[in-house]
Scaffold this motif. Structure first.
Motif, short mmCIF file in Angstrom:
data_model
loop_
_atom_site.label_atom_id
_atom_site.label_comp_id
_atom_site.label_asym_id
_atom_site.label_seq_id
_atom_site.Cartn_x
_atom_site.Cartn_y
_atom_site.Cartn_z
N HIS A 1 66.53 -24.56 13.40
CA HIS A 1 66.91 -25.67 14.45
C HIS A 1 66.53 -25.31 15.62
O HIS A 1 66.05 -26.34 16.12
CB HIS A 1 68.60 -25.35 14.48
N GLU A 2 66.50 -24.16 16.15
CA GLU A 2 66.07 -23.89 17.71
C GLU A 2 64.54 -24.07 17.56
O GLU A 2 64.10 -24.74 18.50
CB GLU A 2 66.25 -22.62 18.07
N HIS B 1 63.66 -27.71 18.14
CA HIS B 1 63.73 -28.37 19.43
C HIS B 1 62.33 -28.23 19.94
O HIS B 1 61.74 -29.06 20.63
CB HIS B 1 64.60 -27.57 20.26
N ARG C 1 72.68 -30.12 24.55
CA ARG C 1 71.54 -31.03 24.33
C ARG C 1 71.96 -32.38 23.82
O ARG C 1 73.29 -32.42 23.71
CB ARG C 1 70.65 -30.53 23.17
N GLU D 1 70.12 -33.41 18.97
CA GLU D 1 70.51 -32.37 17.87
C GLU D 1 70.10 -33.29 16.53
O GLU D 1 69.83 -32.31 15.57
CB GLU D 1 72.03 -32.10 17.90
N ASP E 1 74.10 -24.67 21.70
CA ASP E 1 74.63 -25.60 20.88
C ASP E 1 75.65 -25.12 19.76
O ASP E 1 75.98 -24.13 19.45
CB ASP E 1 73.40 -25.90 19.71
ZN LIG Z 1 70.14 -27.83 18.94
#
Ligand SMILES: [Zn+2]
Length: 554
Positions: free
Chosen positions: A383-384, A387, A420, A425, A472
Motif C-alpha cells: 500500500h505504501e 503511493h 491522504r 487511497e 493511514d
Molecule cells: Zn495510503
C-alpha cells in the motif's frame, strides 16, 4: 494477619554457586544475608529508580480494553481507551499526554467511558509503575520471605508485603528482588493509595490489580518497562447485572532519547569529525530537478530525526531489514524502478497504522505484532509502495524548514499529519492488488484478506487501536471496506476454529528495549492454542519479559 508476618524468616542463606554471576568469581562458601539488609538495600535501589524517573521523561503508553462475556467466545473486547504521553515524576507520577497540545490538564485528561461507564485516569496508570512511591520502608510494611525463584536470568528473593497498619493506602502483594543489586524486578498486587485516588475521583470503588516489571537496561540500572493490569470483579458491573472486566497494557520506553538533552549537553565539537556525511555528489550546482529532490530528502530527514528524538521511532535495526526484504520482493517481482530505494522504519506505538515520509515507509509496532503472516505484511508495505509508485506527494516540503519541527513534544503529533485524500487511497489500493498478484505472495492473499476481515470486524469495538496517530487508516471503522477484493477472496472468519488465525494478540512479535527503543523479533515459536478462549485477535494479554542482566558497555 499480622501474626503471620511477624514469623518472617530473619536470615537467608545465599549460596553463590559457581558460574551464576558470570564475570565475578564465585565465592566458595554460602554467605548468610539478613532479611533486614536485603530489604534496606532493596529500598536504596528503589530510591535510585525514583531519582532516574525524575531525571528522564520516558514515553508511556497505556492501552485499555473493556471486555464483556460472550456466551460462545468467552471474554470479548467491547471498547477501548488509549493514552500516549510522557512520564513525569514531580510530587506524584503523571502522564502528560502527547498529541493534545495544551488542552489536557487535570480534569481535561479525564475520559468519560461509554457503555459500562468505567472511567480511567491516565495519571493513575502512570502511578502503577512502582508498588509504592514512598518506598516499601520496614517501618511501614511487614514482609514475609516466600522462596527463592529465577525470573529469567535473575535469581530473586520473593517476599509477600503488607502495610503494617490496616489502612487506606499502601501496597499489598508480592515483590521479586534480584540478588545482585537488590532491585525489584517484579511486583504483583494492589496499591490502595492509587485505588483511593482513582475511586474518590470517580466516586466509585475501583481496584486496580497490577503486575509490574522492571528491565535491566545498563549494568546496575533497572527501569520500569511493563505493567499489566486487570480487574475481573467490577462492583458497578455486578450491580448492573452485566459481566464486565478490563485489561490494560502499559509500556514505558525511550529513557535514553529523553534523557540525553538534560544530562549530556554537547559543549565541544570536533572540527575534523570523521563521521561527517560527505554528500557533495558533484562539483557543480544542482539542476532544478535535483534541487527539488534534495529539498524533499531534507524534509524527510528532518521528520525522521524529530520522531527519533522524541523516542517514537525505533533506531535502525534488524526488524527494518526484515521489512525491507519483503518490500524488495515486491519491487523486484514487479520490475519497478524507483529513483531512491525506499527504507522501512518502525513507529514504537500500538495503534495499527502505516505511513510514508519521503522514501521512508513506516509501520507501527502494534501493526507488525498482530499481522499473522508475511502476506499481510506484504499487503501493508504494498500500500505504501503504491503511493510512491503512483507519484503521490510523499512529503510536505514545509518540513524542509528547520523551524517547522521546533515544536514541543506534546504538539509534535499534531504537526505531523500525513493523511491522504480518499482518491489517493483508492488508487493506491487498486495498485496493491496489482503488485501482490505479481509477487511471491500471490498464493497467500487469502491470509491477508482474512486479516482485513478481522480488523473490519473489530473496528467499531476497538476504535483507539484501529486509529492512526499520524498515517493511514488500516480500516475505516466498518464504513468503507478497503481492499474489498482481497477480503472477498478470504474465507469467512471462523471464531470457533483453532486453526484459523486472523490476527495475533498485541505484543506477539516485537520486543522493545525500554532504554533505547531498539526492537528485537521474538523468535519463540508460536504455541498451539489450547482453547478458543486463547484466541482473541487484537487482545491485551499479560506482559512477561525475559529478564536478562545487561552486559557491560564496551
Ligand atoms: Zn495510503
Amino acid at each position: 494477619m499480622r501474626a503471620v508476618f511477624l514469623a518472617a524468616l530473619l536470615t537467608i542463606v545465599v549460596a553463590t554457586a559457581p558460574g551464576v554471576y558470570g564475570q565475578s568469581p564465585a565465592a566458595p562458601e554460602a554467605a548468610p544475608l539478613k532479611v533486614d539488609d536485603i530489604l534496606d538495600r532493596m529500598n536504596r535501589s528503589e530510591s535510585a529508580v525514583f531519582v532516574r524517573m525524575r531525571m528522564y521523561h520516558p514515553l508511556i503508553e497505556v492501552y485499555i480494553q473493556n471486555l464483556t462475556l460472550d456466551e460462545q467466545l468467552g471474554w470479548a473486547p467491547t471498547e477501548d481507551k488509549y493514552f500516549l504521553g510522557q512520564f513525569q515524576l514531580a510530587d506524584a507520577p503523571r502522564l502528560l499526554q502527547l498529541g493534545q497540545g495544551r488542552k489536557s490538564r487535570g480534569f481535561g485528561s479525564r475520559l468519560t467511558g461509554t457503555g459500562t461507564a468505567i472511567q480511567f485516569l491516565p495519571d493513575g496508570f502512570a502511578a502503577m509503575a512502582a508498588p509504592d512511591w514512598h518506598l516499601l520502608e520496614r517501618s511501614r510494611y511487614d514482609f514475609r520471605f516466600v522462596r527463592r525463584e529465577f525470573l529469567g536470568e535473575a535469581r530473586c528473593f520473593v517476599f509477600d508485603v503488607q502495610p503494617r497498619r490496616e489502612g487506606k493506602d499502601g501496597f499489598s502483594g508480592r515483590i521479586w528482588v534480584e540478588d545482585r543489586d537488590f532491585n525489584i524486578v517484579r511486583f504483583n498486587g494492589i496499591n490502595r493509595g492509587t485505588d483511593q485516588t482513582l475511586s474518590s475521583f470517580f466516586r466509585r470503588t475501583l481496584s486496580f490489580h497490577v503486575d509490574g516489571w522492571r528491565v535491566n537496561v545498563l549494568p546496575g540500572v533497572w527501569l520500569p518497562s511493563y505493567v499489566y493490569s486487570e480487574e475481573t470483579d467490577l462492583a458497578t458491573a455486578r450491580s448492573s447485572g452485566r459481566q464486565a472486566r478490563f485489561k490494560s497494557q502499559t509500556r514505558i520506553w525511550g529513557y535514553e532519547a529523553q534523557g540525553t538533552e538534560s544530562t549530556q549537553q554537547l559543549t565541544t565539537i570536533r572540527v575534523d569529525e570523521p563521521t561527517i556525511d560527505d554528500r557533495t555528489d558533484s562539483q557543480r550546482q544542482l539542476s532544478p530537478v535535483l534541487s527539488q529532490r534534495r529539498w524533499e530528502e531534507e524534509a524527510e530527514l528532518n521528520v525522521i530525526e524529530r520522531l527519533e528524538k522524541v523516542g517514537l521511532l525505533a533506531p535502525v535495526g534488524e526488524v527494518d531489514r526484515v521489512l525491507e526484504v519483503v518490500l524488495n520482493n515486491l519491487i523486484v517481482s514487479n520490475d519497478l524502478t524507483i529513483e531512491r530505494t525506499p527504507r522501512c522504519r518502525i513507529l514504537l506505538t500500538s495503534p495499527l497504522e502505516s505511513f510514508t515520509v519521503g522514501h521512508t515507509i513506516v509501520l507501527s509496532r502494534g501493526l507488525i505484532d498482530v499481522l499473522p503472516g508475511e502476506a499481510g505484511l506484504a499487503m501493508m508495505l504494498a500500500h505504501e509502495l503504491s503511493h510512491l509508485v503512483l507519484g503521490h506527494p510523499l512529503i510536505d516540503t514545509k518540513f524542509a524548514f528547520a523551524d517547522r519541527l521546533m515544536v514541543n513534544d506534546a504538539e509534535l503529533l499534531q504537526t505531523l499529519q500525513f493523511r491522504r485524500t480518499p482518491r489517493e487511497e483508492v488508487t493506491a489500493d487498486e495498485k496493491v492488488i496489482e503488485l501482490l498478484k505479481k509477487s511471491p505472495y500471490k498464493d497467500k492473499l487469502a491470509d491477508a484478506g482474512l486479516f482485513l476481515r478481522a480488523i473490519a470486524q473489530r473496528a467499531k469495538q476497538l476504535p483507539m487501536l484501529i486509529q492512526p496517530h499520524i498515517g493511514d487508516h488500516i480500516a475505516d471503522a466498518g464504513q468503507i471496506l478497503r481492499l474489498a477484493e482481497l477480503m472477498d477472496q478470504a474465507p469467512a472468519l471462523a471464531p470457533e476454529s483453532l486453526d484459523q488465525v486472523s490476527a495475533l494478540s498485541l505484543g506477539a512479535r516485537l520486543v522493545v528495549n525500554p532504554w533505547n527503543g531498539r526492537l528485537l523479533l521474538d523468535r519463540t515459536p508460536a504455541v498451539p492454542l489450547a482453547s478458543i478462549r486463547e484466541k482473541v485477535p487484537l487482545a491485551v494479554t499479560p506482559l512477561m519479559p525475559y529478564i536478562k542482566y545487561a552486559a557491560p558497555q564496551s
